[in-house]
Design an enzyme around this catalytic site. Structure first.
Site, mmCIF file in Angstrom:
data_model
loop_
_atom_site.group_PDB
_atom_site.id
_atom_site.type_symbol
_atom_site.label_atom_id
_atom_site.label_comp_id
_atom_site.label_asym_id
_atom_site.label_seq_id
_atom_site.Cartn_x
_atom_site.Cartn_y
_atom_site.Cartn_z
ATOM 1 N N CYS A 38 3.486 -14.276 -97.389
ATOM 2 C CA CYS A 38 3.705 -13.934 -98.719
ATOM 3 C C CYS A 38 2.591 -13.530 -99.112
ATOM 4 C CB CYS A 38 4.537 -15.147 -99.258
ATOM 5 S SG CYS A 38 5.511 -15.674 -99.276
ATOM 6 N N ARG A 94 2.594 -9.640 -94.117
ATOM 7 C CA ARG A 94 2.435 -10.380 -94.302
ATOM 8 C C ARG A 94 3.992 -12.026 -94.878
ATOM 9 N NH1 ARG A 94 -2.836 -12.817 -95.637
ATOM 10 N NH2 ARG A 94 -1.959 -15.076 -95.847
ATOM 11 N N TRP A 130 7.854 -13.774 -97.337
ATOM 12 C CA TRP A 130 8.586 -14.397 -96.747
ATOM 13 C C TRP A 130 9.921 -15.534 -96.435
ATOM 14 C CZ3 TRP A 130 8.622 -18.635 -93.015
ATOM 15 C CH2 TRP A 130 8.492 -18.278 -91.971
ATOM 16 N N ASN A 167 2.277 -18.044 -102.903
ATOM 17 C CA ASN A 167 3.012 -18.516 -101.231
ATOM 18 C C ASN A 167 2.289 -19.950 -100.482
ATOM 19 O OD1 ASN A 167 2.544 -18.360 -98.427
ATOM 20 N ND2 ASN A 167 0.422 -17.357 -98.852
ATOM 21 N N GLY A 168 2.987 -20.324 -100.191
ATOM 22 C CA GLY A 168 2.464 -21.888 -99.663
ATOM 23 C C GLY A 168 4.159 -22.718 -99.369
ATOM 24 N N GLU A 192 1.525 -14.805 -71.931
ATOM 25 C CA GLU A 192 1.461 -13.485 -73.313
ATOM 26 C C GLU A 192 2.141 -11.620 -73.697
ATOM 27 O OE1 GLU A 192 0.137 -12.945 -75.619
ATOM 28 O OE2 GLU A 192 -0.982 -11.441 -76.715
ATOM 29 N N LYS A 236 4.910 -11.216 -76.214
ATOM 30 C CA LYS A 236 5.143 -9.604 -76.493
ATOM 31 C C LYS A 236 6.365 -9.009 -76.641
ATOM 32 C CE LYS A 236 2.040 -9.747 -78.485
ATOM 33 N NZ LYS A 236 0.968 -11.104 -78.553
ATOM 34 N N GLU A 250 8.792 -11.058 -78.965
ATOM 35 C CA GLU A 250 8.537 -10.748 -80.291
ATOM 36 C C GLU A 250 9.201 -9.655 -81.286
ATOM 37 O OE1 GLU A 250 4.842 -11.778 -82.276
ATOM 38 O OE2 GLU A 250 3.850 -11.050 -80.835
ATOM 39 N N HIS A 263 10.198 -24.578 -59.015
ATOM 40 C CA HIS A 263 10.615 -26.117 -59.720
ATOM 41 C C HIS A 263 12.114 -25.655 -60.898
ATOM 42 C CE1 HIS A 263 7.439 -27.856 -57.569
ATOM 43 N NE2 HIS A 263 7.210 -26.761 -57.888
ATOM 44 N N LYS A 306 3.067 -11.658 -90.100
ATOM 45 C CA LYS A 306 1.481 -11.573 -89.554
ATOM 46 C C LYS A 306 0.584 -12.550 -89.371
ATOM 47 C CE LYS A 306 -2.207 -9.230 -87.554
ATOM 48 N NZ LYS A 306 -1.644 -9.598 -85.540
HETATM 49 C C1 AGP Z 1 1.397 -13.551 -81.939
HETATM 50 O O1 AGP Z 1 1.358 -11.742 -81.713
HETATM 51 C C2 AGP Z 1 1.746 -13.726 -82.483
HETATM 52 N N1 AGP Z 1 1.991 -12.476 -84.039
HETATM 53 C C3 AGP Z 1 1.601 -15.030 -82.817
HETATM 54 O O2 AGP Z 1 1.857 -15.987 -81.933
HETATM 55 C C4 AGP Z 1 0.090 -15.232 -83.522
HETATM 56 O O3 AGP Z 1 -0.280 -15.277 -82.900
HETATM 57 C C5 AGP Z 1 0.001 -16.867 -83.984
HETATM 58 O O4 AGP Z 1 1.111 -16.916 -85.014
HETATM 59 C C6 AGP Z 1 -1.401 -16.921 -84.422
HETATM 60 O O5 AGP Z 1 -1.899 -16.348 -85.507
HETATM 61 P P1 AGP Z 1 -3.842 -16.194 -85.647
HETATM 62 O O6 AGP Z 1 -4.500 -15.710 -84.304
HETATM 63 O O7 AGP Z 1 -3.902 -15.609 -87.236
HETATM 64 O O8 AGP Z 1 -4.377 -17.908 -85.982
#
Ligand code: AGP
Length: 611
Positions: A2, A27, A77, A103-104, A484, A488, A491, A507, A606
């Site tokens: 948010c 956000r 959000w 926000n929260g 990673e 990527k 997401e 395994h 984000k």
């Molecule tokens: C990364 O592509 C993601 N959007 C997410 O996993 C992110 O890295 C995670 O939420 C941690 O965020 P931060 O680095 O701002 O703490």
């Protein structure tokens, strides 16, 4: 999660709030809304407009004549209540005179709601937020600050809020507990926002609020009080971000821009931090004495998502190069585990935003147990950066795309610098230090050369983007890169992908292999190469297509796989920097092929500021 903005000043308020929300959209983008005060109207009513969807939808819904002298805005959000117009912020009290953006999460909203309903309040949304304006109205006796102060005492949970009252022109009251809030100080105008990107176009002077603080803003002034109602005089910080750094420039989207910025962002992370004469690193922000550093018995790293993957690389490197036992753990797990905090452990919290709730709360818990926790953060002035005991800013510049790319490689750079520093205090020789340092210096160029594979990766995405599942496999220091790569792809393209240690493949994950399930291998040229090649053969023997990211000149691997993306040959300890690049590009181009919203993928935000 948010985004919040508030403005009091002479500019046209509605367009300014809209523009601020556009910059905060990363956000959260489920719905958006603004409320503006309109002094002088016969009924003094607030002007409120909301829309489901992105800021463009809000802009389209905006009546041409909606303007006011002060106001607040929100991009949501969703947590409590579906994505509907009724649940969009701002929320108001029954009279419609008080508006709040939040926000929260208000954890005790059900009991507060029951109490307020008994007093005759009627609720129109399913949100936890709506209790806030109703509660403020309950306490309101002609002074918004007093009413907010009374109301927040009843709130349990997290909040960053901005509130206005139709009868108090130019006034915005904000309060923070667990969710970020920043005051922007202009000349004859004031801002309040969840982060500085919303106001950097207008002012670079900011004041960060701490938990428990309440700010009272007018067009010309701001004053802050703490939980005990004491006035707090805070330092005004200067933000050094240029407006251009939060624009897309000539790129079609932020993610592509941020991927291609990596040679420069990694160079910034390293810049001024190498001591060539002594073949070591200089990290002034650690706030640790040499004695403390040389006595570290263990390094523990806490983070989430991509930052956790950077921590996994860091832990591997610290153990392998500096011979310090190290672990990287998920903040969301460790914070509820009552971890053992050894006296000689040094802790790191890694976070691009510096606001991730799990990482922040885990850090506070570890600090409570007496440990020193350093931050590796990108956003200057963020909560983790301010509350940690010292740390390393990674200086990636603003990262706007939800999928983290350039922050990741800069976080890696921070760990490589720290490893060099502590390794040189232990067994690493001067010569070994020189070699490590000069490879680190060459990383921006290695990454630049890897980015030249862009078209090849794009062609590969065209070939494979219809697959429903992918495996990403790597060993040793490349195992976190496999994780990673899978994250990527998931997401931003919504294709299912699993990151596995190549050694674990037999395994279980190998059961997934079929001609429809491509495997992406990361093949180093170190002591693990032969083992990884055996794993590739095992997949090929079962008819699975294989893509390999390997070292240029590795003809054996190239001849074995369906598609091969080379990275420049270097010290194998540095392949995480280069091998992640084709994986970022692959995810990006698959998402484009599938028509996804690359910068703002569904369901994500984000910065995850709620648990
Ligand atoms: C990364 O592509 C993601 N959007 C997410 O996993 C992110 O890295 C995670 O939420 C941690 O965020 P931060 O680095 O701002 O703490």
């Amino acid at each position: 999660m948010c985004g919040i903005i508030g403005y009091s000043g002479p500019r046209k308020t509605s367009p300014l709030l809209l523009e601020g929300l556009r910059r905060l959209e990363y956000r959260g983008y489920d719905s958006a809304g603004i409320a503006v005060g309109r002094e002088g109207r016969s009924d003094n009513s607030l002007g409120i407009v909301k829309a489901v969807g992105k800021i463009a939808a809000l802009k389209a819904a905006m009546p041409a004549d909606l303007d006011g002298a002060w106001g607040i805005g929100h991009t949501r959000w969703a947590t409590h209540g579906g994505v509907t117009l009724a649940n969009a912020h701002p929320h108001t009290d029954c009279s419609g005179k008080i508006a709040v953006v939040h926000n929260g999460i208000i954890e005790n909203h059900m009991s507060l709601k029951a109490m307020l309903e008994k007093k005759g309040c009627v609720f129109v949304s399913e949100t936890d937020t709506e209790v806030i304006p109703q509660l403020i109205a309950h306490y309101y006796k002609g002074n918004l600050l007093e009413a907010v102060r009374a109301a927040v005492q009843s709130l349990r949970g997290t909040y960053g809020i901005a509130c206005i009252h139709a009868d108090e022109p130019g006034r915005i009251v904000g309060a923070r507990n667990g969710s970020p809030l920043v005051v922007g100080v202009g000349a004859g105008e004031m801002f309040l926002a969840s982060d500085v990107t919303a106001m950097v176009a207008y002012t670079n002077k900011v004041v960060y609020l701490n938990d428990g603080e309440i700010v009272d803003i007018t067009q010309d002034s701001y004053s802050i009080i703490d939980r005990d109602e004491n006035r707090v005089d805070k330092k005004v910080d200067e933000v050094t971000w240029e407006l251009g750094s939060i624009e897309k420039g000539d790129f079609p989207c932020y993610m592509e821009k941020e991927i291609f910025e990596q040679p420069e962002s990694i160079a910034r992370a390293i810049s001024g931090r190498l001591d060539v004469e002594n073949s070591t690193a200089k990290l002034g922000g650690l706030n640790l004495e040499r004695r403390h550093l040389s006595g570290i018995g263990r390094v523990r790293i806490i983070a989430a998502g991509t930052s956790w993957h950077a921590g996994l690389v860091g832990a591997h490197l610290l153990e392998h190069v500096a011979r310090i036992p190290a672990q990287s753990e998920l903040a969301s797990e460790i914070r509820y585990r009552n971890p053992v905090v050894e006296r000689d452990s040094l802790w790191f919290t890694v976070s691009q935003s510096g606001e991730t709730a799990d990482s922040l709360y885990a850090m506070r818990e570890i600090q409570r147990k007496g440990a020193t926790v350093l931050g590796i953060c990108n956003v200057v002035g963020s909560t983790i950066a301010r509350e940690s005991d010292g740390g390393i800013y990674v200086h990636s510049g603003p990262e706007i795309a939800v999928a983290s790319t350039k922050a990741f490689t800069s976080q890696l750079a921070a760990f490589y610098l720290f490893t060099l520093l502590v390794a040189r205090m232990k067994d690493m020789s001067r010569d070994e230090g020189i070699s490590f340092l000069s490879t680190l210096q060459s990383v921006p160029d290695l990454v630049r050369r890897t980015l030249a594979q862009r078209d090849k990766v794009q062609a590969m995405a065209k070939k494979y983007h219809k697959a429903k599942d992918f495996l990403f496999l790597g060993r040793g220091i490349l195992y976190p890169i496999a994780l990673e790569g899978a994250l990527k792809l998931k997401e931003i393209s919504y294709i299912h992908a699993e990151g596995c240690s190549a050694g674990e493949m037999k395994h279980g994950p190998i059961a997934l292999v079929s001609p429809e399930v491509p495997s992406v291998f990361l093949v180093s040229d170190d002591y693990l190469r032969e083992k990884t090649i055996s794993n590739i053969r095992e997949i090929k023997a079962r008819g699975g297509p294989v893509i390999a990211v390997g070292v240029e000149g590795d003809d054996e691997t190239k001849s074995l796989v369906d598609d091969f993306i080379p990275v420049p040959k270097s010290d194998s300890r540095f392949y995480p920097f280069t091998m992640v690049i084709p994986l970022q590009l692959f995810a990006y181009f698959c998402a484009l092929e599938l028509g996804r919203d690359v910068d703002q993928p569904r369901n994500l935000a984000k910065s995850v500021t709620v648990e």
